[in-house]
Design a protein around this motif. Sequence first.
Motif: not given
Length: 608
Positions: A540-569
Amino acid sequence: MSAAQSRPLERSLDFRRSGVRLLRMVTPGAPELALLLAVLAAGTASVALAVVIPKILGHATDVVVSGATNPGGVDFREVGESLGLVLALITVSASLTWLQLRLAAELVQRVGHRLRETAQTKLARLPLTYFDRQPRGEILSRTTNDIDNITQTLQQASVQIMRALLTLIGVLAMMVWISPLLALVVLATVPVSVLGAVLIGRRAQPQFVRQWDVTGKLNGHVEEMYTGHAEVVVFGRKDEAVRTFEEHNEALYASSFKAQFISGFIQPAMTFVGNLNYVLIAIVGGLRVASGTLSIGDVQAFVQYSFEFNGPITQIAAMANLLQSGVASAERVFELLDADEESADPTEKTDRPERAARGGKVAGRVSFEKVAFSYEAAKPLIKDLSLSVEPGQTVAIVGPTGAGKTTLVNLLMRFYEVTGGRITLDGVDISTLSRGELRSGIGMVLQDTWLFGGTIADNIAYGVSGDVSRERVVEAAMATHADRFIRTLPDGYDTVVDEEGGGLSAGEKQLLTIARAFLVEPSILVLDEATSSVDTRTEVLIQRAMSSLREGRTSFVIAHRLSTIRDADVILVMEAGHIVEQGTHDALLASGGAYARLYASQFAAAAA
């Protein structure tokens, strides 16, 4: 299966071609060519001086014999002069031999040095597909054991064979000078010697090839068992691992024994032929002395020359096993050097005004246009895939195993080349970009973490070229919540770890790789199951850090746990290389399609 493993082990690929290619490596440039000429000059002079010694000793013998039968007695002054000359020649010849050995050692080590450099450069140019199909231990064996064996072969055989050939020429010339008839007697047995050596060598060569192939397999198995030692122990595979090792070890013993045993017949065969020579020379030479055609001293010199003539032939034959072993290793190294490389980067640089306006930074607009890809031509994986990603968007890629999620990212990174369509970055076809230019703006965190031998700080700063301040390293670690566990280590950020990350948990190693990506500050971020090894709270902490890191950046996230990608565009659902659904989390759930089924199955499994 590797090329070395798939080809038959019963025969050499091309002994002659590989041997000639190996010899050509000795003289690739002017500095080494000059060194080779110096080796040849020293060897020729040394052999020339040594070759005349038996003739001088034969003359001394004639002086003694004639003096014993003449009233004037033996002319000891002339005998002394002859022996003094022989001593001087021996001294100078030995000195030149030492010089030749010294220069040859430098020449061979230069060749070995360049061969290792060539292999390292080749590895950097090989595509990812090559490493997918080759065991790591096999590659390591070719770049270490086989190259070491080539160097040792050149070191031990080069001078000896060179001196043997020069000695053969010199001795043959002296024998013809003394007695052409006796020289013909000696030469008559040479074809027998050569034929015997060739026949025996042909039987031994396949065994040397097999020896080094099995060595590669054995190294691959040992490397695999060492790397996966924990899994071997946990799943009770120690006995099976030992049995497999014993099978490879037994195969290596058998092939090595056969190779040495068969090639060992060469020297006794040469010795037998040489003994026949001595008998023939004694008979014919005795008859010539009795007829007064030859002197005793000439026969003595000729007998000594016959020893020296058969010696080099026996020596070359005895070196056959070493040469065959070296050429077998050379074949394996040349297979590596001849492997297909990545396609060359474009040499012409295209002006990119948009990027220049941003100070050379990537905006992050990515487009897949009717992309097709297959690992094997008969089995297409991705067909007619189109996708557009705007700068700053976060794209999540989900789907079952084998759907092509990681392959999609590998195509973007040009680890693999598309077989159809194209991929563009900021409107530019990535195939027109150099791989360094393309990847310089991309940060990547993989599910399989990898650390390098060095300190924790060095590992975090690995992705940044040049010096990085400790403050920036600490900031990246704090942003990814790695700072807390790093400070509990014995030496904090200066704690030394090995490439396996011994002493660190899988989650801690993953935090370090995420901090490494943070420090790079990429324009495009690729996260391939980047939080799979961390606990839920840290995730959860890393997800928050990644959210700030992803601001203004194009991100590709491969995930199996779907709960971690709810906020994806946008979420892409892939099945069998196709995008079957795309949209936001809420929209895909509402549609009740493939994504909704995946989401429901995860929570149903959790409840169960």
